[in-house]
Design a protein around this motif. Structure first.
Motif, mmCIF file in Angstrom:
data_model
loop_
_atom_site.group_PDB
_atom_site.id
_atom_site.type_symbol
_atom_site.label_atom_id
_atom_site.label_comp_id
_atom_site.label_asym_id
_atom_site.label_seq_id
_atom_site.Cartn_x
_atom_site.Cartn_y
_atom_site.Cartn_z
ATOM 1 N N HIS A 280 58.462 24.719 23.165
ATOM 2 C CA HIS A 280 57.160 24.812 22.515
ATOM 3 C C HIS A 280 56.038 25.075 23.521
ATOM 4 O O HIS A 280 55.048 25.738 23.186
ATOM 5 C CB HIS A 280 56.882 23.547 21.707
ATOM 6 N N ALA A 281 56.179 24.590 24.752
ATOM 7 C CA ALA A 281 55.187 24.897 25.782
ATOM 8 C C ALA A 281 55.157 26.398 26.051
ATOM 9 O O ALA A 281 54.083 26.994 26.218
ATOM 10 C CB ALA A 281 55.487 24.128 27.058
ATOM 11 N N SER A 282 56.334 27.011 26.089
ATOM 12 C CA SER A 282 56.425 28.460 26.295
ATOM 13 C C SER A 282 55.828 29.214 25.111
ATOM 14 O O SER A 282 55.135 30.217 25.280
ATOM 15 C CB SER A 282 57.883 28.880 26.490
ATOM 16 N N GLN A 283 56.107 28.731 23.917
ATOM 17 C CA GLN A 283 55.566 29.365 22.715
ATOM 18 C C GLN A 283 54.038 29.380 22.754
ATOM 19 O O GLN A 283 53.402 30.402 22.450
ATOM 20 C CB GLN A 283 56.044 28.605 21.478
ATOM 21 N N MET A 284 53.452 28.270 23.174
ATOM 22 C CA MET A 284 51.998 28.172 23.198
ATOM 23 C C MET A 284 51.387 28.996 24.331
ATOM 24 O O MET A 284 50.399 29.707 24.135
ATOM 25 C CB MET A 284 51.588 26.700 23.306
ATOM 26 N N TYR A 285 51.982 28.928 25.516
ATOM 27 C CA TYR A 285 51.449 29.708 26.636
ATOM 28 C C TYR A 285 51.611 31.204 26.374
ATOM 29 O O TYR A 285 50.714 32.002 26.677
ATOM 30 C CB TYR A 285 52.150 29.321 27.936
ATOM 31 N N SER A 286 52.745 31.582 25.822
ATOM 32 C CA SER A 286 52.990 32.981 25.483
ATOM 33 C C SER A 286 51.927 33.492 24.512
ATOM 34 O O SER A 286 51.403 34.607 24.665
ATOM 35 C CB SER A 286 54.390 33.118 24.862
ATOM 36 N N ALA A 287 51.579 32.675 23.529
ATOM 37 C CA ALA A 287 50.528 33.059 22.570
ATOM 38 C C ALA A 287 49.184 33.187 23.275
ATOM 39 O O ALA A 287 48.400 34.102 22.979
ATOM 40 C CB ALA A 287 50.446 32.027 21.453
ATOM 41 N N ASN A 288 48.899 32.289 24.222
ATOM 42 C CA ASN A 288 47.650 32.395 24.991
ATOM 43 C C ASN A 288 47.580 33.726 25.726
ATOM 44 O O ASN A 288 46.540 34.401 25.717
ATOM 45 C CB ASN A 288 47.547 31.252 26.001
ATOM 46 N N LEU A 289 48.681 34.112 26.392
ATOM 47 C CA LEU A 289 48.710 35.386 27.121
ATOM 48 C C LEU A 289 48.540 36.565 26.175
ATOM 49 O O LEU A 289 47.753 37.479 26.443
ATOM 50 C CB LEU A 289 50.025 35.525 27.887
ATOM 51 N N TYR A 290 49.295 36.560 25.074
ATOM 52 C CA TYR A 290 49.193 37.676 24.136
ATOM 53 C C TYR A 290 47.765 37.800 23.599
ATOM 54 O O TYR A 290 47.210 38.905 23.524
ATOM 55 C CB TYR A 290 50.161 37.527 22.963
ATOM 56 N N ASN A 291 47.161 36.677 23.246
ATOM 57 C CA ASN A 291 45.801 36.722 22.690
ATOM 58 C C ASN A 291 44.793 37.260 23.698
ATOM 59 O O ASN A 291 43.835 37.942 23.327
ATOM 60 C CB ASN A 291 45.392 35.329 22.216
ATOM 61 N N LEU A 292 45.005 36.954 24.980
ATOM 62 C CA LEU A 292 44.131 37.506 26.021
ATOM 63 C C LEU A 292 44.282 39.016 26.095
ATOM 64 O O LEU A 292 43.283 39.757 26.123
ATOM 65 C CB LEU A 292 44.485 36.879 27.374
ATOM 66 N N VAL A 293 45.521 39.488 26.117
ATOM 67 C CA VAL A 293 45.769 40.933 26.187
ATOM 68 C C VAL A 293 45.206 41.629 24.944
ATOM 69 O O VAL A 293 44.510 42.651 25.033
ATOM 70 C CB VAL A 293 47.278 41.228 26.334
ATOM 71 N N ASP A 294 45.487 41.069 23.789
ATOM 72 C CA ASP A 294 45.066 41.679 22.524
ATOM 73 C C ASP A 294 43.545 41.772 22.416
ATOM 74 O O ASP A 294 43.008 42.757 21.906
ATOM 75 C CB ASP A 294 45.632 40.859 21.362
ATOM 76 N N GLU A 295 42.850 40.745 22.911
ATOM 77 C CA GLU A 295 41.385 40.712 22.817
ATOM 78 C C GLU A 295 40.740 41.891 23.537
ATOM 79 O O GLU A 295 39.704 42.411 23.098
ATOM 80 C CB GLU A 295 40.860 39.395 23.404
ATOM 81 N N PHE A 296 41.359 42.333 24.632
ATOM 82 C CA PHE A 296 40.752 43.384 25.455
ATOM 83 C C PHE A 296 41.588 44.665 25.491
ATOM 84 O O PHE A 296 41.467 45.457 26.409
ATOM 85 C CB PHE A 296 40.519 42.849 26.875
ATOM 86 N N TRP A 297 42.434 44.836 24.489
ATOM 87 C CA TRP A 297 43.301 46.011 24.432
ATOM 88 C C TRP A 297 42.596 47.151 23.716
ATOM 89 O O TRP A 297 42.065 46.974 22.610
ATOM 90 C CB TRP A 297 44.598 45.664 23.704
ATOM 91 N N ASP A 298 42.581 48.300 24.346
ATOM 92 C CA ASP A 298 42.006 49.500 23.739
ATOM 93 C C ASP A 298 43.119 50.219 22.987
ATOM 94 O O ASP A 298 44.066 50.714 23.599
ATOM 95 C CB ASP A 298 41.409 50.411 24.820
ATOM 96 N N LYS A 299 43.003 50.275 21.680
ATOM 97 C CA LYS A 299 44.076 50.838 20.857
ATOM 98 C C LYS A 299 44.198 52.353 21.006
ATOM 99 O O LYS A 299 45.243 52.930 20.697
ATOM 100 C CB LYS A 299 43.869 50.441 19.399
ATOM 101 N N GLU A 300 43.128 53.012 21.474
ATOM 102 C CA GLU A 300 43.196 54.473 21.650
ATOM 103 C C GLU A 300 43.894 54.830 22.955
ATOM 104 O O GLU A 300 44.798 55.663 22.975
ATOM 105 C CB GLU A 300 41.790 55.070 21.610
ATOM 106 N N THR A 301 43.479 54.187 24.051
ATOM 107 C CA THR A 301 44.093 54.494 25.347
ATOM 108 C C THR A 301 45.357 53.680 25.583
ATOM 109 O O THR A 301 46.108 53.945 26.520
ATOM 110 C CB THR A 301 43.104 54.198 26.491
ATOM 111 N N LYS A 302 45.605 52.681 24.708
ATOM 112 C CA LYS A 302 46.762 51.798 24.837
ATOM 113 C C LYS A 302 46.807 51.162 26.234
ATOM 114 O O LYS A 302 47.806 51.241 26.953
ATOM 115 C CB LYS A 302 48.061 52.546 24.530
ATOM 116 N N ALA A 303 45.669 50.545 26.581
ATOM 117 C CA ALA A 303 45.550 49.909 27.894
ATOM 118 C C ALA A 303 44.586 48.728 27.815
ATOM 119 O O ALA A 303 43.744 48.654 26.913
ATOM 120 C CB ALA A 303 45.069 50.917 28.934
#
Length: 370
Positions: free
Chosen positions: A322-345
């Motif tokens: 569950h610690a991995s599940q939560m940290y993994s979600a933290n990382l994904y949410n960080l990436v998703d927040e600043f992800w440009d869907k057009e340039t995919k970066a």
């Protein structure tokens, strides 16, 4: 954009920085995800599960560290930094208040280094706040450790052989870890008392069914990010006087008091431990940042005058799945927040309040002096 995620190699670390469900989300954004073979071993997750989620498996850490963006849990070694691609983005815990040489090495390699510790405690950043997600689990584990090692049961029991009174649990610090510790101890049936230097948290403590211990300290409070402010020596002495009485009547004491970016304050002195009942348990959740308890030893359990002081480290790692599940979600949410869907970066807008807070090195320089 290629996102590389190496396996954790720190001794005793079972957590994984990413789980297959979040790999699938990253690939859905358009990222190419490369994970090191064995990344899920500590959480009983096979390489095949990551492949099915859309990742490619790398057989060497070097291959992963050559990605455009590297996501991990523990801070990199100097050897790891040497293998990173110049100009890449590296996201992990960095211990920036103490690891100045590490930050200099990252800057010298022209790495944009994001420190997970420096994610601000704001409403928008809450979903990325790994300090809170992991601290919550640490509070839970701390109480379970104490319950398992105690010679007493936690709940009140009425039996044909008589009534067993509930254990008394005292939680010092009502931040994320402390509140979870309170909730867990209450679920187990203990009588719970709690203290925090911030009067504002009294209602939260009471809402969980615990008694808030009042100590008149004068002016206290919290930082803009919600952390407790450091106390003066006079305030600490007043606090210890009340703590001593409370500890003497408690079967279990859990300390969670930390000051962000500074050494944890000593709250439980040797004299206070000496005044506790033989068989009592003390769990020091701040042991990795200097400790709240005199006599606590990082990574060990020690007996002092019949009182067991638990200074075990990496408590979230004891519930690694569950610690991995939560940290993994933290990382994904960080990436998703600043992800440009057009340039995919991943986009680096350093004027954004979140990135401005957590980007420690960029453009060949250390951005923040801590």
């Amino acid at each position: 954009m290629t996102i590389g995620i190496p396996a954790e190699t720190f001794t005793g670390e079972l957590r994984s920085p990413i789980i297959p469900a979040d790999v699938k989300k990253l690939t859905s954004l358009g990222a190419t995800v490369l994970v090191e073979s064995g990344i899920g071993q500590g959480i009983h997750t096979s390489n095949d599960a990551y492949v099915q989620a859309g990742a490619s498996i790398a057989n060497s850490k070097h291959e992963v560290l050559q990605a455009d963006m590297v996501l991990r849990l523990r801070k990199p070694t100097i050897e790891d930094i040497a293998q990173l691609k110049s100009g890449c983005i590296h996201v992990s815990y960095l211990d920036p208040f103490n690891e100045h040489a590490l930050l200099q090495a990252l800057a010298a390699k022209n790495i944009t280094a994001i420190s997970m510790e420096m994610i601000p405690r704001s409403t928008r950043a809450q979903k990325m706040d790994s300090l809170s997600s992991q601290a919550s689990l640490a509070g839970y584990v701390a109480v379970l450790l104490a319950a398992e090692r105690s010679s007493k049961v936690f709940p009140m029991m009425t039996t044909p052989a008589g009534t067993i009174q509930p254990s008394r649990v005292f939680i010092i610090g009502a931040g994320v870890a402390g509140l979870q510790a309170i909730a867990t101890a209450k679920r187990l049936g203990a009588r719970v008392d709690a203290f925090d230097t911030r009067p504002v948290v009294a209602e939260q403590v009471k809402s969980l069914g615990a008694r808030f211990v009042e100590v008149e300290l004068g002016e206290t409070g919290q930082t803009k990010d919600g952390y407790a402010k450091a106390l003066t020596e006079e305030q600490l002495q007043k606090q210890r006087e009340v703590m001593a009485k409370q500890c003497a009547m408690s079967d279990v004491v859990v300390t969670t008091a930390q000051v962000f970016g500074r050494k944890a304050p000593i709250i439980i002195t040797k004299d206070m431990v000496a005044g506790m009942k033989p068989g009592s348990i003390v769990v020091d959740l701040a042991v990795e940042t200097g400790g709240n308890v005199e006599g606590a030893v990082a990574g060990e359990e020690v007996m002092v005058n019949g009182v067991k002081i638990i200074g075990l480290t990496n408590l979230p790692g004891r519930v690694a799945t569950h610690a991995s599940q939560m940290y993994s979600a933290n990382l994904y949410n960080l990436v998703d927040e600043f992800w440009d869907k057009e340039t995919k970066a991943f986009t680096l807008n350093l004027e954004d309040d979140i990135l401005n807070s957590c980007v420690m090195t960029h453009g060949g320089a250390v951005r923040k002096s801590l």
